[in-house]
Design a protein around this motif. Sequence first.
Motif, mmCIF file in Angstrom:
data_model
loop_
_atom_site.group_PDB
_atom_site.id
_atom_site.type_symbol
_atom_site.label_atom_id
_atom_site.label_comp_id
_atom_site.label_asym_id
_atom_site.label_seq_id
_atom_site.Cartn_x
_atom_site.Cartn_y
_atom_site.Cartn_z
ATOM 1 N N TRP A 1 -40.927 33.733 -19.200
ATOM 2 C CA TRP A 1 -42.550 33.924 -19.483
ATOM 3 C C TRP A 1 -43.173 35.172 -18.911
ATOM 4 N N GLU A 2 -42.584 35.928 -18.185
ATOM 5 C CA GLU A 2 -43.143 37.408 -17.768
ATOM 6 C C GLU A 2 -43.036 38.182 -18.807
ATOM 7 N N GLU A 3 -41.754 38.105 -19.597
ATOM 8 C CA GLU A 3 -41.609 38.965 -20.560
ATOM 9 C C GLU A 3 -42.408 38.687 -21.936
ATOM 10 N N LEU A 4 -42.547 37.213 -22.088
ATOM 11 C CA LEU A 4 -43.305 36.889 -23.047
ATOM 12 C C LEU A 4 -44.869 37.459 -22.682
ATOM 13 N N GLU A 5 -45.392 37.205 -21.886
ATOM 14 C CA GLU A 5 -46.562 37.771 -21.514
ATOM 15 C C GLU A 5 -47.019 39.192 -21.747
ATOM 16 N N HIS A 6 -45.925 40.017 -21.520
ATOM 17 C CA HIS A 6 -45.909 41.156 -21.676
ATOM 18 C C HIS A 6 -45.734 41.521 -22.953
ATOM 19 N N TYR A 7 -44.932 41.020 -23.779
ATOM 20 C CA TYR A 7 -44.898 41.160 -25.306
ATOM 21 C C TYR A 7 -46.105 40.881 -25.991
ATOM 22 N N ILE A 8 -46.509 39.717 -25.753
ATOM 23 C CA ILE A 8 -47.892 39.316 -26.389
ATOM 24 C C ILE A 8 -48.977 40.422 -26.095
ATOM 25 N N GLN A 9 -49.040 40.851 -24.828
ATOM 26 C CA GLN A 9 -50.221 41.900 -24.417
ATOM 27 C C GLN A 9 -49.979 43.140 -25.376
ATOM 28 N N SER B 1 -39.164 26.345 -26.749
ATOM 29 C CA SER B 1 -39.320 27.838 -27.237
ATOM 30 C C SER B 1 -40.392 27.695 -28.040
ATOM 31 N N VAL B 2 -41.065 29.205 -27.937
ATOM 32 C CA VAL B 2 -41.957 29.555 -29.087
ATOM 33 C C VAL B 2 -41.459 30.949 -29.834
ATOM 34 N N LEU B 3 -41.986 31.074 -31.056
ATOM 35 C CA LEU B 3 -41.820 32.353 -31.618
ATOM 36 C C LEU B 3 -43.120 33.147 -31.621
ATOM 37 N N VAL B 4 -43.109 34.235 -31.227
ATOM 38 C CA VAL B 4 -44.401 35.179 -31.635
ATOM 39 C C VAL B 4 -44.110 36.113 -32.716
ATOM 40 N N GLU B 5 -45.198 35.948 -33.756
ATOM 41 C CA GLU B 5 -44.683 36.454 -34.948
ATOM 42 C C GLU B 5 -45.855 37.248 -35.605
ATOM 43 N N GLU B 6 -45.544 38.314 -36.048
ATOM 44 C CA GLU B 6 -46.466 39.061 -36.806
ATOM 45 C C GLU B 6 -47.163 38.369 -37.855
ATOM 46 N N PHE B 7 -48.528 38.778 -37.946
ATOM 47 C CA PHE B 7 -49.421 38.268 -38.682
ATOM 48 C C PHE B 7 -49.469 38.687 -40.273
ATOM 49 N N LEU B 8 -49.113 37.853 -41.201
ATOM 50 C CA LEU B 8 -49.087 38.331 -42.553
ATOM 51 C C LEU B 8 -50.445 38.164 -43.289
ATOM 52 N N ASP B 9 -50.925 39.326 -43.844
ATOM 53 C CA ASP B 9 -52.420 39.345 -44.559
ATOM 54 C C ASP B 9 -52.253 39.008 -45.981
ATOM 55 N N GLY B 10 -52.511 37.853 -46.500
ATOM 56 C CA GLY B 10 -52.370 37.694 -47.987
ATOM 57 C C GLY B 10 -52.842 36.495 -48.408
ATOM 58 N N ILE B 11 -52.361 35.967 -49.780
ATOM 59 C CA ILE B 11 -52.773 34.836 -50.168
ATOM 60 C C ILE B 11 -51.536 33.649 -50.109
ATOM 61 N N GLU B 12 -51.739 32.717 -49.501
ATOM 62 C CA GLU B 12 -50.546 31.526 -49.414
ATOM 63 C C GLU B 12 -50.571 30.813 -50.692
ATOM 64 N N VAL B 13 -49.150 30.336 -51.190
ATOM 65 C CA VAL B 13 -48.915 29.493 -52.154
ATOM 66 C C VAL B 13 -47.746 28.551 -51.882
ATOM 67 N N SER B 14 -47.576 27.524 -52.261
ATOM 68 C CA SER B 14 -46.377 26.636 -51.820
ATOM 69 C C SER B 14 -45.652 26.596 -53.130
ATOM 70 N N MET B 15 -44.243 26.733 -53.086
ATOM 71 C CA MET B 15 -43.403 26.651 -54.037
ATOM 72 C C MET B 15 -42.371 25.733 -53.615
#
Length: 428
Positions: free
Chosen positions: A134-142, A189-203
């Motif tokens: 948890w502490e590492e997660l908070e630090h990582y998010i910050q 568990s959770v994933l902390v993930e980079e935001f992708l800026d674009g247009i979504e499509v389902s294939m």
Amino acid sequence: MNALILGSGAREHALAHKLSESPLISKLFVAPGNGGTEREFENLPISLSDFETLASNILERNLELVVVGPEQPLVDGFVDFLQHHADPFFRTVHVIGPDQACAALEGSKDFSKQIMQEAGIPTAGARVFTVADWEELEHYIQQHALPVVIKADGLAAGKGVAVCTSHQEAIDFSASVLKDSVFGDQNSSVLVEEFLDGIEVSMFALCDGIHYQLLPEAKDYKRIFDGDKGPNTGGMGSVSPVPFVDNVFRQKVEDRVLKPLFQTLQKRGLHYKGFLFVGLMKVGDEPFVIEFNARLGDPETQTILNRIEGDLVPAFLSVRDQTLDQHPIQVKNMAVATIVLCAEHYPDTPAKGDAMEISESAANGKIYLAGAVQKDGILVTSGGRVASCTGMGARPEEALSQAYALVEAVRFRGMQYRRDVGKDVWGN
Ligand code: AMP
Ligand code: GLY
């Protein structure tokens, strides 16, 4: 042969329509189904978690083809249950849906990310944390760039992802998953993930463990209100084709996503049989994978099945014996649009029990039902997404005008729907 479709949404109603057009299908059952599948086919009122009763019905009714609509039974191991059943009949049944190990591509975002990283598939960078970190997660998010995306590892009924515009929001969402277990204990568990800026499509692809066939792509409209405003929903509409998915883009998805994915799965002894849904973000001109799902999309299915030429059943029957390469899927050069009709107060607290009318003049296009049941001979709403109106034509404006004409033919109190489906990619 007799066939069974598992699920109760408009996706399953659309699958039932497509299958019923096949000369190879004599009788079609849907479990548990909805008011629409009840009127046209035969519903089996069985819970999708009751594997024993599903199996006994498959055996007794000689159901030789089973198409699994939603993810939960796949992630829970329904396909493995049939494969390992004491009765050898089940090994002859044609099942469209991956086994539990492959369905983990949807069931565990951590597993899915590991496979993507191992296969070198373009995707957002991510790190996994449990409550012990948890502490590492908070630090990582910050110190993470904003927005930041937090994903609960397991299934969470479409609510397990938060795109956070502040660090505090990201920490609070992580706490709700890890400390308060709002999505249950399978989300440890959770994933902390980079935001992708674009247009979504389902294939989408149909896969036999060795080969795959691409299906038409679709754009899904996830927010409740026009202009992509308001809360996320299961999906308010879909259109196909998506103009930026040209042959170059499609080839990139095959070369950078599908081929490395199947190679990596095979290296682990995994043979993915069934539908694969690739949720993509187009960033610049490049496809990045947001998620894999072990099924078709809803409301994408209602749209894409109407672009598939001819009978899908021969392709389904080739999956078991891994000869899908001999069954190319032909896509019609036409436009299809689906508008989802929702209950009042959806997605928070959808109203239920309202009488529903469908005008007899609704002749062209298709109306697929979802949250609607038959009660005393009339249709009554029973869930958030009530129906899908699918229109088609040579051009996008024809598909849209047919779909919206069908919307006019449906009536129930408090009906909500989006009026801007297709506008962003089709420009109408
Ligand atoms: P999912 O449940 O994985 O489909 O995620 C729900 C929605 O969150 C997606 O449809 C995207 O709109 C958004 N999303 C998920 N991951 C990302 C990401 N890395 N960057 C931007 N948006 C994302
Ligand atoms: N329409 C998105 C999904 O089915 O997950």
